[in-house]
Design a protein around this motif. Structure first.
Motif, PDB file in Angstrom:
ATOM      1  N   SER A   1      78.681  36.371  31.233  1.00 44.03           N
ATOM      2  CA  SER A   1      78.788  35.404  30.221  1.00 44.03           C
ATOM      3  C   SER A   1      77.645  34.563  30.007  1.00 44.03           C
ATOM      4  CB  SER A   1      80.030  34.628  30.235  1.00 44.03           C
ATOM      5  OG  SER A   1      80.115  33.542  29.475  1.00 44.03           O
ATOM      6  N   PRO A   2      77.024  34.649  29.005  1.00 42.92           N
ATOM      7  CA  PRO A   2      76.060  33.521  28.822  1.00 42.92           C
ATOM      8  C   PRO A   2      76.141  32.191  28.701  1.00 42.92           C
ATOM      9  CG  PRO A   2      76.415  34.716  26.428  1.00 42.92           C
ATOM     10  CD  PRO A   2      77.291  35.519  27.759  1.00 42.92           C
ATOM     11  N   TYR A   3      77.300  32.001  28.420  1.00 43.80           N
ATOM     12  CA  TYR A   3      77.614  30.499  28.611  1.00 43.80           C
ATOM     13  C   TYR A   3      78.491  30.137  29.724  1.00 43.80           C
ATOM     14  CZ  TYR A   3      81.645  32.691  25.960  1.00 43.80           C
ATOM     15  OH  TYR A   3      82.633  33.423  25.408  1.00 43.80           O
ATOM     16  N   GLY A   4      78.483  31.062  30.505  1.00 44.82           N
ATOM     17  CA  GLY A   4      79.202  30.619  32.095  1.00 44.82           C
ATOM     18  C   GLY A   4      80.703  30.912  31.951  1.00 44.82           C
ATOM     19  N   LEU A   5      81.229  30.603  33.031  1.00 43.46           N
ATOM     20  CA  LEU A   5      82.593  30.593  33.156  1.00 43.46           C
ATOM     21  C   LEU A   5      83.472  29.385  33.136  1.00 43.46           C
ATOM     22  CD1 LEU A   5      82.597  32.748  36.530  1.00 43.46           C
ATOM     23  CD2 LEU A   5      82.305  33.532  34.256  1.00 43.46           C
ATOM     24  N   ASN A   6      82.964  28.270  33.174  1.00 41.49           N
ATOM     25  CA  ASN A   6      83.437  26.928  33.461  1.00 41.49           C
ATOM     26  C   ASN A   6      83.964  25.910  32.362  1.00 41.49           C
ATOM     27  OD1 ASN A   6      82.600  27.029  36.306  1.00 41.49           O
ATOM     28  ND2 ASN A   6      80.695  26.881  35.403  1.00 41.49           N
ATOM     29  N   GLY A   7      83.651  26.547  31.088  1.00 43.73           N
ATOM     30  CA  GLY A   7      84.193  26.110  30.106  1.00 43.73           C
ATOM     31  C   GLY A   7      83.673  24.785  29.634  1.00 43.73           C
ATOM     32  N   GLY A   8      84.148  23.666  29.320  1.00 42.35           N
ATOM     33  CA  GLY A   8      83.622  22.416  28.531  1.00 42.35           C
ATOM     34  C   GLY A   8      83.144  21.753  29.808  1.00 42.35           C
ATOM     35  N   TYR A   9      81.993  20.635  29.513  1.00 43.27           N
ATOM     36  CA  TYR A   9      81.593  19.721  30.377  1.00 43.27           C
ATOM     37  C   TYR A   9      81.369  18.507  29.647  1.00 43.27           C
ATOM     38  CZ  TYR A   9      77.594  17.663  33.180  1.00 43.27           C
ATOM     39  OH  TYR A   9      76.972  16.901  33.876  1.00 43.27           O
ATOM     40  N   TYR A  10      81.730  17.325  29.946  1.00 43.38           N
ATOM     41  CA  TYR A  10      81.437  16.152  29.537  1.00 43.38           C
ATOM     42  C   TYR A  10      80.719  15.217  30.310  1.00 43.38           C
ATOM     43  CZ  TYR A  10      85.650  14.347  31.849  1.00 43.38           C
ATOM     44  OH  TYR A  10      86.411  14.156  32.975  1.00 43.38           O
ATOM     45  N   TYR A  11      79.908  14.249  29.912  1.00 39.42           N
ATOM     46  CA  TYR A  11      78.952  13.551  30.573  1.00 39.42           C
ATOM     47  C   TYR A  11      78.877  12.232  29.841  1.00 39.42           C
ATOM     48  CZ  TYR A  11      75.737  15.028  27.101  1.00 39.42           C
ATOM     49  OH  TYR A  11      75.240  15.329  25.930  1.00 39.42           O
ATOM     50  N   ALA A  12      78.440  11.229  30.657  1.00 42.50           N
ATOM     51  CA  ALA A  12      77.803   9.878  30.157  1.00 42.50           C
ATOM     52  C   ALA A  12      76.408   9.409  30.782  1.00 42.50           C
ATOM     53  CB  ALA A  12      78.728   8.821  30.388  1.00 42.50           C
ATOM     54  N   LYS A  13      75.590   8.818  29.982  1.00 40.86           N
ATOM     55  CA  LYS A  13      74.123   8.908  30.330  1.00 40.86           C
ATOM     56  C   LYS A  13      73.767   7.304  30.000  1.00 40.86           C
ATOM     57  CE  LYS A  13      72.076  11.821  27.922  1.00 40.86           C
ATOM     58  NZ  LYS A  13      70.852  12.835  27.469  1.00 40.86           N
ATOM     59  N   PHE A  14      73.192   6.711  30.962  1.00 39.81           N
ATOM     60  CA  PHE A  14      72.318   5.432  30.466  1.00 39.81           C
ATOM     61  C   PHE A  14      70.819   5.400  30.963  1.00 39.81           C
ATOM     62  CE2 PHE A  14      76.713   5.299  32.552  1.00 39.81           C
ATOM     63  CZ  PHE A  14      77.252   4.492  31.682  1.00 39.81           C
ATOM     64  N   ALA A  15      70.029   4.852  29.882  1.00 43.92           N
ATOM     65  CA  ALA A  15      68.552   5.136  30.027  1.00 43.92           C
ATOM     66  C   ALA A  15      68.004   3.830  29.833  1.00 43.92           C
ATOM     67  CB  ALA A  15      68.160   6.054  28.950  1.00 43.92           C
ATOM     68  N   TYR A  16      67.142   3.421  30.649  1.00 45.64           N
ATOM     69  CA  TYR A  16      66.513   2.229  30.465  1.00 45.64           C
ATOM     70  C   TYR A  16      65.052   2.540  30.377  1.00 45.64           C
ATOM     71  CZ  TYR A  16      64.380  -2.298  31.736  1.00 45.64           C
ATOM     72  OH  TYR A  16      63.795  -3.543  31.783  1.00 45.64           O
ATOM     73  N   ASN A  17      64.358   2.251  29.243  1.00 47.56           N
ATOM     74  CA  ASN A  17      62.777   2.478  29.017  1.00 47.56           C
ATOM     75  C   ASN A  17      62.093   1.075  29.277  1.00 47.56           C
ATOM     76  OD1 ASN A  17      62.919   5.531  28.486  1.00 47.56           O
ATOM     77  ND2 ASN A  17      64.305   4.761  27.083  1.00 47.56           N
ATOM     78  N   PHE A  18      60.797   1.169  29.961  1.00 47.16           N
ATOM     79  CA  PHE A  18      60.240  -0.074  30.091  1.00 47.16           C
ATOM     80  C   PHE A  18      58.664   0.211  29.794  1.00 47.16           C
ATOM     81  CE2 PHE A  18      60.817   1.898  34.353  1.00 47.16           C
ATOM     82  CZ  PHE A  18      59.547   1.547  34.857  1.00 47.16           C
TER      83      PHE A  18
END
Length: 804
Positions: free
Chosen positions: A787-804
């Motif tokens: 399977s080109p999109y894997g076996l695992n189904g949906g994946y959700y995430y949160a990101k925090f980015a700080y640029n200086f």
């Protein structure tokens, strides 16, 4: 508002489409100052912001979203589960050359041995390059063996590291699959410095953790037949879901990178490098309580683990000589070391052996089964200069030389891991498997680029290479582009290529086992291989053709389309399963080869045979790749960057060599091995994106449509009379969505989902699962691993980015 003039997302250009085509490139041309939009070769540029916005947990997956002809492996068997790879234009992972800042990257020592579309892959592991260290990536989707080296048959991935002398970033990401498994955490930091005048030093550190996932079905061995009669259902942990092999490995990966340089007069001294350490583990097939009830009355789940150390360092100096000649002298050393272990296991044969012999009559549960080591030391000198010859543009003359030394080593396992059948799930490498192998290569190239008239570009390259183990070869390339107007240009390429087998393909040898099987991977260059008519590997040869156009029909709209054909002669591919015992067809020559190889087989193995790499095929790959980008201003309501990319790719086996006479009629390639080349990757991949920016809010929507993929598999040894099933992964839309909110000038939070609607591949039929179980397998792998999109189904995430 104070932020009215803020460039929202300093790490994300307001107009990525324009950024891509206007980027000055260094890949696919020796001409300085060339922009991607003006290139005669098909170059796709992906900036760091686009890679981060993909929300993928690793670089390979992020790049696969951006490049339509680049496909990422989603699942691997045995140690391939611990080092996933990728491939370009439907060819092998070994057909794509990876460069860092234009310098050759070393390959992994962890060869992908088991079947599937990524079998044989030993290319550079992109996941050892921290994402935050990357400025942009230039992907040349065209044969470039004459320019960069004789293994760049499918193309080149050139990763350009950041050179910022100030500022930096800190990124934190956390996510998991919808099912609750596969928990992932990532922390990365980057900083740019200028330690002294006319210098730069860019530093990056990243650490990432990813937990197991499990999308297998019930283990049929514990719910049917005599097994069920034993009453285990009431005592086995997780019954009937006792087998956890169908899912992601767990890993902890820490990477470091630096990029530095200083100008001293007319010279620039530079150095860059990466270091990575990974500890990973993957579940193997559950062993039922019948395996060794004296120690494991409830059975056991063995686990393969890897401790991997990967690093590379480049040092160089460049400048001008004799006035206008640019020169660049550099040396790169890369090393990948993989220590392989098995835990929660047992050596049944050692436990049941005569206890009067020292070391016999008992067994440990953890084993050092051996190690792989791969090194590459490359030194290059590149020289170029433009000449005014009275034509519309200068004649750029570039030439250079390269020397490369490569090694590959297999270390044998400890005695307990290799005694007779060895440690369960992964026997130790035997003394006959072990060895160190070396190769030297020297090369010289000449590249001429010129504009005879204003509208025409021509670029011709020729390369000579000498291998210590294969002799000489010469390859060539001719690229051209004609601009009929500022709105339309035609481009095309014809080239030849040559790829020597990797040392791992030539010399890897091991015994691969399942709960009821043992298959010896014969080294093609071994004396045992000669018994079945394989007399070592020889190089592949290729011919590439492509033709396409670049157009700008309206302001801001850029569209490219390229049609290509790649013919590979004497292609190196993994054989089908050749059996010695227990299969539909068994062959005496195979049994003789196993005996000659010196590999011991446990009496637990009902199915015994071999696999081997050989040059028995010719293939032809034809495809079309199109990319369209267009920015739209919505005035007071923001800005949208639209993109559409598509790839159609079809590989056909055009010639199969006659089976060796020594095999007595056995087919060297069965339906599985042919389908792994022809149909196991999606025939087409279409992706569309919309990046909407409105003040501090950015919404990135990406839709990918995967075409049909299929693989023929057999559970009784295959061969001429074996029974095969066709596993299909049907067409699917996969939706990725990310929403960013820039809370303040330097701080951004994001939430998103990959595979938003939780798509899984279709399941195998009940009849197929029954056939697999009837042939001694757990049959818990209810989804196809291709399977080109894997076996695992949906994946959700949160990101925090700080640029200086």
């Amino acid at each position: 508002m104070a932020s009215a003039s803020l460039a929202y997302a300093a790490d994300a250009p307001a107009d990525p489409a324009t950024t891509e085509v206007e980027t000055v490139i260094v890949t696919g041309t020796r001409t300085t100052g060339m922009k991607a939009v003006d290139s005669a070769a098909p170059i796709q540029v992906v900036d760091s912001a686009s890679l981060k916005r993909a929300g993928k947990p690793d670089l390979i997956a992020a790049l696969a979203q951006a490049i339509p002809s680049f496909n990422a492996q989603s699942f691997g068997g045995d140690t391939a589960a611990l080092t996933l790879s990728a491939r370009l234009r439907g060819l092998s992972a070994n057909h794509t050359l990876v460069l860092i800042n234009g310098k050759r990257r070393h390959g992994t020592a962890n060869l992908a041995v088991l079947g599937g579309p990524y079998q044989g892959g030993a290319a550079a592991d992109l996941n050892f390059i921290p994402l935050s260290a990357i400025d942009h990536i230039e992907v040349l989707t065209d044969g470039a063996a004459a320019q960069y080296g004789t293994d760049a048959i499918a193309g080149v991935v050139n990763i350009i590291l950041k050179k910022n002398t100030s500022g930096g970033s800190l990124d934190v990401t956390a996510g998991r699959y919808y099912g609750g498994d596969g928990k992932t955490g990532n922390v990365s930091g980057n900083i740019g410095l200028s330690p002294f005048a006319n210098s730069y030093l860019n530093l990056t550190a990243e650490t990432r953790y990813h937990d197991f996932s499990d999308w297998g079905g019930d283990d049929q061995r514990v719910i049917r037949g005599n097994t069920a009669a034993n009453g285990w259902s009431t005592i086995l942990a997780g019954y009937p879901h006792t087998n956890k092999i169908s899912g992601d490995a767990r890993y902890q990966l820490t990477t470091l990178a630096y990029n530095s340089g200083v100008e001293i007069g007319d010279l620039e001294l530079y150095s860059f490098g990466t270091y990575g350490h990974k500890y990973a583990g993957a579940y193997e097939n559950y062993r039922t309580p019948t395996r060794l009830p004296q120690l494991y009355p409830l059975g056991f789940n063995p686990m393969e683990t890897i401790k991997e150390e990967d690093y590379a360092v480049t040092g160089g100096v460049k400048g001008k000589v004799f006035g206008d000649w640019d020169w660049d002298l550099s040396s790169t050393y890369g090393r990948d070391f993989d220590d392989i272990n098995v835990t929660n296991s047992v050596n049944k044969d050692l436990y049941l052996a005569d206890s009067s012999v020292p070391g016999h009559g008992s067994t440990q549960s953890a084993f050092d089964v051996g190690a792989f080591l791969s090194t590459q030391w490359t030194t290059t000198l590149d020289v170029s200069r433009p000449f005014d010859v009275g034509l519309a543009g200068p004649l750029t003359v570039a030439f250079g030389v390269e020397q490369r030394h490569e090694t590959y080593k297999i270390k044998s396992g400890e005695y307990a891991s290799r005694y007779i059948g060895g440690s369960q799930s992964y026997p130790g490498f035997s003394l006959t498997d072990a060895g160190k192998h070396e190769r030297d290569n020297v090369a010289a190239y000449l590249d001429l680029a010129v504009k005879p008239v204003e509208a025409l570009q021509l670029d011709a390259a020729v390369r000579y290479e000498h291998f210590s183990d294969f002799g000489d070869t010469t390859v060539a390339k001719l690229t051209s582009r004609y601009d009929f107007s500022p709105a339309f240009a035609l481009r095309g390429t014809a080239s030849t290529g040559f790829r020597a087998p990797t040392l791992a393909e030539e010399y890897y040898s091991a015994t691969n086992v399942g709960p009821s099987s043992a298959y010896v991977q014969l080294a093609p260059n071994s004396s045992a291989a000669k018994l079945i008519g394989v007399n070592g590997l020889k190089p592949e040869k290729s011919t590439n053709y492509s033709v396409g156009f670049v157009t700008h029909p309206v302001s801001g709209l850029t569209a490219t389309l390229d049609v290509y054909q790649i013919e590979v002669r004497d292609r190196i591919a993994g054989s089908g399963t050749l059996c010695a015992a227990g299969c539909a067809q068994n062959y005496p020559a195979v049994a003789a080869a196993i005996k000659a190889a010196g590999n011991s087989i446990s009496d637990d193995a009902e199915f015994i045979g071999i696999n081997i790499f050989s040059n028995g095929l010719d293939t032809r790959t034809r495809g079309v790749e199109a990319v369209v980008t267009y920015p739209t201003s919505l005035g007071d309501w923001g800005h949208v960057d639209w993109s559409l990319a598509a790839n159609y790719n079809k590989t056909e086996v055009t010639k199969i060599a006659a089976p060796p006479a020594e095999l007595g009629g056995a087919l060297l390639y069965d339906r599985t091995s042919i389908s792994d080349l022809e149909t196991a990757s999606p025939e087409y991949k279409i992706s569309g994106g919309a990046l909407y920016s409105f003040g501090p809010v950015t919404i990135n929507l990406h839709e990918t449509y995967y075409g049909l993929a299929s693989e023929d598999v057999s559970y009784n040894g295959g061969g001429k009379d074996g029974k095969f099933w066709t596993n299909k992964v049907k067409q699917a839309f996969i939706t990725d969505l990310e929403v960013d909110w820039r809370v303040m000038d330097q701080f951004k939070i994001s939430v998103g989902a990959n595979n938003l609607f939780d798509k899984h591949p279709n399941k195998k039929s009940a009849l197929e699962i029954d056939d697999e179980a009837n042939n001694g397998n757990g049959a818990q792998d209810i989804y196809s691993s291709i399977s080109p999109y894997g076996l695992n189904g949906g994946y959700y995430y949160a990101k925090f980015a700080y640029n200086f």
